[in-house]
Design an enzyme around this catalytic site. Structure first.
Site, short mmCIF file in Angstrom:
data_model
loop_
_atom_site.label_atom_id
_atom_site.label_comp_id
_atom_site.label_asym_id
_atom_site.label_seq_id
_atom_site.Cartn_x
_atom_site.Cartn_y
_atom_site.Cartn_z
N ASN A 158 71.08 -12.07 -12.07
CA ASN A 158 72.73 -11.80 -11.39
C ASN A 158 73.28 -11.66 -12.85
O ASN A 158 74.48 -11.77 -12.53
CB ASN A 158 73.56 -11.85 -10.00
CG ASN A 158 74.98 -11.48 -9.56
OD1 ASN A 158 75.35 -11.78 -9.40
ND2 ASN A 158 74.39 -10.17 -10.13
N CYS B 240 68.84 -8.35 -8.40
CA CYS B 240 67.91 -9.63 -9.89
C CYS B 240 67.76 -10.78 -9.93
O CYS B 240 68.71 -10.98 -9.41
CB CYS B 240 68.51 -8.79 -10.99
SG CYS B 240 69.94 -9.45 -11.99
N CYS C 92 72.18 -9.76 -15.77
CA CYS C 92 71.90 -8.92 -16.67
C CYS C 92 71.49 -7.54 -16.26
O CYS C 92 72.41 -7.42 -15.98
CB CYS C 92 70.18 -9.94 -17.33
SG CYS C 92 70.73 -11.02 -18.52
N ARG C 93 70.44 -7.72 -15.36
CA ARG C 93 70.27 -6.46 -14.84
C ARG C 93 71.52 -5.75 -13.74
O ARG C 93 71.66 -4.99 -13.69
CB ARG C 93 68.88 -5.60 -14.61
CG ARG C 93 68.03 -6.51 -15.54
CD ARG C 93 66.59 -6.54 -14.93
NE ARG C 93 66.67 -7.61 -14.87
CZ ARG C 93 64.97 -8.40 -14.03
NH1 ARG C 93 64.16 -7.64 -13.63
NH2 ARG C 93 64.98 -9.20 -13.33
N SER C 94 71.22 -7.23 -12.71
CA SER C 94 72.09 -6.30 -11.95
C SER C 94 73.18 -5.46 -11.76
O SER C 94 74.10 -4.83 -10.96
CB SER C 94 71.81 -7.32 -10.05
OG SER C 94 72.12 -7.98 -10.58
N ASP D 5 63.39 -7.71 -17.38
CA ASP D 5 64.83 -8.89 -17.78
C ASP D 5 63.88 -8.97 -18.75
O ASP D 5 63.15 -9.19 -19.66
CB ASP D 5 63.98 -10.06 -17.49
CG ASP D 5 65.15 -11.42 -16.62
OD1 ASP D 5 66.15 -10.40 -18.03
OD2 ASP D 5 65.39 -11.87 -16.45
#
Length: 158
Positions: free
Chosen positions: A16, A13, A18-20, A130
């Site tokens: 690196n 993301c 939050c999402r990934s 995000d």
């Protein structure tokens, strides 16, 4: 990072944090629960260098903990080597996708298959938004999307 298996996936993301890292932790848990984690190299990274060395967002960590998942990941930026060492690079949105495709063009021996993680979603939610400027509900939605997509990705690559 040595795994005995030949399968590998890098979740990406923007930052690196939050999402990934959520996707990485969810996939690692699913692979562990399925007894196949030793067949995989699993990591996550950022398209930007803004958060290098940082822990995941505390809201993301709290969300994972709520679902019984821990992670000790530290943010890092995608490297040229990633395009040669990972079979799959799965990202969260169109911006990540275009950044990764652009970076891949500068790597002579790029072999990674670059895709949206959301392309595996049985509910066809292509984009994982995000949650950084959102609240706990937004992190929970990211978790749910990652869970669906990672489960489908793992089944397809079992």
């Amino acid at each position: 990072m040595a795994a005995t298996g030949s399968k590998s996936v890098l979740f990406v993301c923007l930052g690196n944090i939050c999402r990934s890292p959520i996707a990485e932790a969810v996939f690692r848990k699913l692979a562990t629960d399925s007894g196949v984690v030793d067949q995989w190299v699993i990591d996550s990274a950022a398209t930007s260098d803004w958060n290098t060395g940082s822990s995941p967002d505390t809201r993301g960590l709290a969300c994972l903990r709520k679902h019984g998942i821990e992670t000790s990941h530290r943010a890092r930026q995608v490297t040229k080597d990633d395009f040669m060492s990972f079979s799959y690079i799965l990202c969260m949105d169109d911006s990540n996708l275009s950044d990764l495709n652009r970076k891949a063009k500068s790597v002579k021996n790029s072999t990674a298959k670059i895709e949206l993680l959301g392309s595996y979603d049985p509910q066809n939610e292509l984009i994982i938004k995000d949650p950084y400027y959102g609240d706990d509900k937004d992190f929970e939605k990211v978790y749910e999307q990652c869970l669906r997509c990672c489960r489908a990705f793992l089944e397809k690559n079992a």
